[in-house]
Write an enzyme that holds these catalytic residues in place. Structure first.
Site, PDB file in Angstrom:
ATOM      1  N   ARG A 232     -21.881  44.321-169.958  1.00  0.00           N
ATOM      2  CA  ARG A 232     -22.855  44.467-168.881  1.00  0.00           C
ATOM      3  C   ARG A 232     -23.203  43.094-168.342  1.00  0.00           C
ATOM      4  O   ARG A 232     -23.260  42.109-169.094  1.00  0.00           O
ATOM      5  CB  ARG A 232     -24.150  45.114-169.395  1.00  0.00           C
ATOM      6  CG  ARG A 232     -24.122  46.601-169.494  1.00  0.00           C
ATOM      7  CD  ARG A 232     -24.114  47.280-168.113  1.00  0.00           C
ATOM      8  NE  ARG A 232     -24.097  48.730-168.230  1.00  0.00           N
ATOM      9  CZ  ARG A 232     -22.999  49.483-168.277  1.00  0.00           C
ATOM     10  NH1 ARG A 232     -21.801  48.927-168.231  1.00  0.00           N
ATOM     11  NH2 ARG A 232     -23.080  50.799-168.367  1.00  0.00           N
ATOM     12  N   HIS A 280     -16.568  45.649-161.575  1.00  0.00           N
ATOM     13  CA  HIS A 280     -17.030  46.673-162.534  1.00  0.00           C
ATOM     14  C   HIS A 280     -16.081  47.880-162.554  1.00  0.00           C
ATOM     15  O   HIS A 280     -16.494  49.016-162.337  1.00  0.00           O
ATOM     16  CB  HIS A 280     -18.475  47.111-162.211  1.00  0.00           C
ATOM     17  CG  HIS A 280     -19.154  47.800-163.369  1.00  0.00           C
ATOM     18  ND1 HIS A 280     -20.501  47.653-163.655  1.00  0.00           N
ATOM     19  CD2 HIS A 280     -18.684  48.640-164.319  1.00  0.00           C
ATOM     20  CE1 HIS A 280     -20.816  48.381-164.711  1.00  0.00           C
ATOM     21  NE2 HIS A 280     -19.709  48.997-165.140  1.00  0.00           N
TER      22      HIS A 280
HETATM   23  P1  NDP Z   1     -20.933  51.406-178.886  1.00  0.00           P
HETATM   24  O1  NDP Z   1     -22.352  51.808-178.921  1.00  0.00           O
HETATM   25  O2  NDP Z   1     -19.932  52.286-179.491  1.00  0.00           O
HETATM   26  O3  NDP Z   1     -20.770  49.959-179.550  1.00  0.00           O
HETATM   27  C1  NDP Z   1     -21.671  48.933-179.359  1.00  0.00           C
HETATM   28  C2  NDP Z   1     -21.351  47.804-180.316  1.00  0.00           C
HETATM   29  O4  NDP Z   1     -22.221  46.702-180.038  1.00  0.00           O
HETATM   30  C3  NDP Z   1     -21.571  48.187-181.771  1.00  0.00           C
HETATM   31  O5  NDP Z   1     -20.582  47.619-182.586  1.00  0.00           O
HETATM   32  C4  NDP Z   1     -22.935  47.560-182.074  1.00  0.00           C
HETATM   33  O6  NDP Z   1     -23.122  47.192-183.433  1.00  0.00           O
HETATM   34  C5  NDP Z   1     -22.846  46.293-181.248  1.00  0.00           C
HETATM   35  N1  NDP Z   1     -24.189  45.779-180.980  1.00  0.00           N
HETATM   36  C6  NDP Z   1     -25.218  46.389-180.359  1.00  0.00           C
HETATM   37  N2  NDP Z   1     -26.305  45.592-180.365  1.00  0.00           N
HETATM   38  C7  NDP Z   1     -25.955  44.465-181.030  1.00  0.00           C
HETATM   39  C8  NDP Z   1     -26.643  43.299-181.403  1.00  0.00           C
HETATM   40  N3  NDP Z   1     -27.947  43.101-181.101  1.00  0.00           N
HETATM   41  N4  NDP Z   1     -25.970  42.349-182.091  1.00  0.00           N
HETATM   42  C9  NDP Z   1     -24.671  42.518-182.427  1.00  0.00           C
HETATM   43  N5  NDP Z   1     -23.962  43.637-182.108  1.00  0.00           N
HETATM   44  C10 NDP Z   1     -24.593  44.585-181.422  1.00  0.00           C
HETATM   45  O7  NDP Z   1     -20.600  51.130-177.346  1.00  0.00           O
HETATM   46  P2  NDP Z   1     -19.182  51.232-176.624  1.00  0.00           P
HETATM   47  O8  NDP Z   1     -18.215  50.442-177.404  1.00  0.00           O
HETATM   48  O9  NDP Z   1     -18.859  52.627-176.298  1.00  0.00           O
HETATM   49  O10 NDP Z   1     -19.526  50.499-175.228  1.00  0.00           O
HETATM   50  C11 NDP Z   1     -19.995  49.179-175.187  1.00  0.00           C
HETATM   51  C12 NDP Z   1     -20.521  48.855-173.810  1.00  0.00           C
HETATM   52  O11 NDP Z   1     -19.462  48.686-172.882  1.00  0.00           O
HETATM   53  C13 NDP Z   1     -21.403  49.912-173.143  1.00  0.00           C
HETATM   54  O12 NDP Z   1     -22.712  49.877-173.651  1.00  0.00           O
HETATM   55  C14 NDP Z   1     -21.325  49.522-171.687  1.00  0.00           C
HETATM   56  O13 NDP Z   1     -22.373  48.633-171.372  1.00  0.00           O
HETATM   57  C15 NDP Z   1     -20.004  48.781-171.575  1.00  0.00           C
HETATM   58  N6  NDP Z   1     -19.059  49.482-170.709  1.00  0.00           N
HETATM   59  C16 NDP Z   1     -18.580  48.849-169.596  1.00  0.00           C
HETATM   60  C17 NDP Z   1     -17.674  49.454-168.783  1.00  0.00           C
HETATM   61  C18 NDP Z   1     -17.083  48.761-167.619  1.00  0.00           C
HETATM   62  O14 NDP Z   1     -16.394  49.396-166.817  1.00  0.00           O
HETATM   63  N7  NDP Z   1     -17.265  47.471-167.475  1.00  0.00           N
HETATM   64  C19 NDP Z   1     -17.209  50.825-169.036  1.00  0.00           C
HETATM   65  C20 NDP Z   1     -17.728  51.396-170.251  1.00  0.00           C
HETATM   66  C21 NDP Z   1     -18.633  50.744-171.037  1.00  0.00           C
HETATM   67  P3  NDP Z   1     -23.127  48.303-184.592  1.00  0.00           P
HETATM   68  O15 NDP Z   1     -21.703  48.772-184.700  1.00  0.00           O
HETATM   69  O16 NDP Z   1     -23.551  47.545-185.784  1.00  0.00           O
HETATM   70  O17 NDP Z   1     -24.060  49.379-184.159  1.00  0.00           O
HETATM   71  C1  OXD Z   2     -19.999  52.669-168.333  1.00  0.00           C
HETATM   72  C2  OXD Z   2     -19.630  51.904-167.155  1.00  0.00           C
HETATM   73  O1  OXD Z   2     -21.003  52.376-168.969  1.00  0.00           O
HETATM   74  O2  OXD Z   2     -18.823  52.402-166.338  1.00  0.00           O
HETATM   75  O3  OXD Z   2     -19.253  53.612-168.675  1.00  0.00           O
HETATM   76  O4  OXD Z   2     -20.073  50.778-166.995  1.00  0.00           O
END
Ligand code: NDP
Ligand code: OXD
Length: 317
Positions: A232, A280
């Site tokens: 993000r 994005h």
């Molecule tokens: P998940 O919730 O599956 O994974 C999030 C990961 O981030 C987990 O490993 C979590 O740790 C870690 N995390 C969260 N907070 C912290 C912190 N404070 N410190 C360290 N690690 C942290 O999310 P997804 O993998 O499904 O997606 C990740 C992000 O990708 C979404 O939230 C979205 O913002 C972004 N995204 C962007 C897209 C784009 O087109 N650019 C499309 C889709 C998603 P833990 O495993 O320990 O919980």
């Molecule tokens: C998502 C994105 O969160 O598209 O899936 O950014």
């Protein structure tokens, strides 16, 4: 869900047309609408949202759950009057593979000196640059969730060494796992290319700042550390990234997400020679693939079965 219960599709910045069409095709016995019959419409059972208007869900008396049209839910929690119902995000093999494609594309582009060769081509310059093998580079993934873990696996298959950073402790074969604030420096210190796939939460906002960039590994086989952010835009401090690129602290960056989207025309990121920028699109949400999955998640919720995308409201992701 009975026939008189309806699905509300509430989006800003995304054309709801394609989603509406697929919802109506896949779920002909229930109505999907883009406007409720007033703010307290009792027929709305589920809200399916992307950046819905804050406060617009607060008075729906029979709302059972809120579904995000993306994997991220930061846009949902922007609503200060969010009703106290489960929030469910996209967890989908289709979306995951799209993100992995983007990550592999960008990692390989940097690893194979893509930005430097494109600059040389502009100048008709024939010059071979150092070419480290994948096995001599460590890709560090910030965020070892659904997306990060999949990208890590595919990059590992190509031969890159993989490090990872998460909030909670993890053990994953083939990944040097680090966690929490205490594990961040070790993670940064071993990653030649850092890929950010974190969610935007109160803990992660602005995490990619001057201090983090200064702690990234150097020297590296690519001449300096490389940053790829597809999580993000709110995770990054763009002025700090530009300063780091200008003074050489950061070798190059690939950015798919921005503090404000669309990125302002006057941003220097557009023209910086060592920035690769995409609007994005790292993992696009495809209605044809995702609506059937959303409907399955609704059914799982109704039948008391496990729901894949259930969000931990307290953690905010
Ligand atoms: P998940 O919730 O599956 O994974 C999030 C990961 O981030 C987990 O490993 C979590 O740790 C870690 N995390 C969260 N907070 C912290 C912190 N404070 N410190 C360290 N690690 C942290 O999310 P997804 O993998 O499904 O997606 C990740 C992000 O990708 C979404 O939230 C979205 O913002 C972004 N995204 C962007 C897209 C784009 O087109 N650019 C499309 C889709 C998603 P833990 O495993 O320990 O919980
Ligand atoms: C998502 C994105 O969160 O598209 O899936 O950014």
């Amino acid at each position: 869900m009975t026939a008189h219960e309806r699905i509300l599709l509430a989006t800003t910045g995304w054309n709801p047309g394609a989603w509406l069409q697929v919802f109506r095709r896949e779920c002909p016995d229930r109505q999907t609408v883009t406007e409720p019959d007033g703010p307290a419409d009792p027929s709305i059972r589920y809200a399916v949202v992307w950046k819905h208007a804050p406060g617009s869900l607060a008075r729906l008396p029979n709302l059972r759950a809120i579904f995000s049209l993306g994997a991220g839910v930061d846009h949902v929690y922007l609503d200060p009057a969010l009703p106290d119902v489960p929030v469910i995000r996209i967890v989908s093999a289709d979306l995951t593979m799209r993100m992995t494609e983007y990550v592999v594309w960008q990692v390989l582009d940097h690893a194979r000196q893509g930005p430097a060769y494109r600059a040389q081509q502009q100048q008709r310059k024939w010059r071979e640059l150092p070419q480290p093998a994948a096995a001599s580079l460590t890709v560090g993934i910030m965020g070892l969730g659904v997306l990060g873990t999949d990208a890590a696996g595919k990059l590992g298959n190509i031969g890159f060494r993989i490090a990872g950073w998460s909030r909670n402790e993890k053990r994953i074969a083939g990944i040097a796992c680090h966690h929490g604030a205490a594990g961040l420096d070790a993670f940064l210190g071993e990653s030649d290319i850092v890929v950010v796939l974190l969610p935007l939460t109160v803990e992660t906002r602005g995490i990619i700042d001057a201090s983090l960039v200064a702690r990234m590994k150097r020297p590296t086989p690519l001449g300096g550390p490389v940053l790829i952010n597809a999580g993000r835009g709110g995770l990054q401090v763009e002025s700090d990234i530009l300063t780091a690129l200008d003074d050489g602290t950061l070798m190059a960056a690939s950015l798919d997400v921005f503090e404000n989207e669309p990125l302002a025309a006057e941003s220097r990121l557009w023209t910086h020679p060592r920035v690769t920028l995409t609007p994005h699109i790292a993992a696009t949400s495809d209605p044809a693939r995702l609506v059937p999955e959303l409907l399955r998640e609704m059914e799982n919720l109704e039948r008391g079965r496990p729901v894949k995308g259930l969000v931990n409201g307290r953690a905010g992701y």
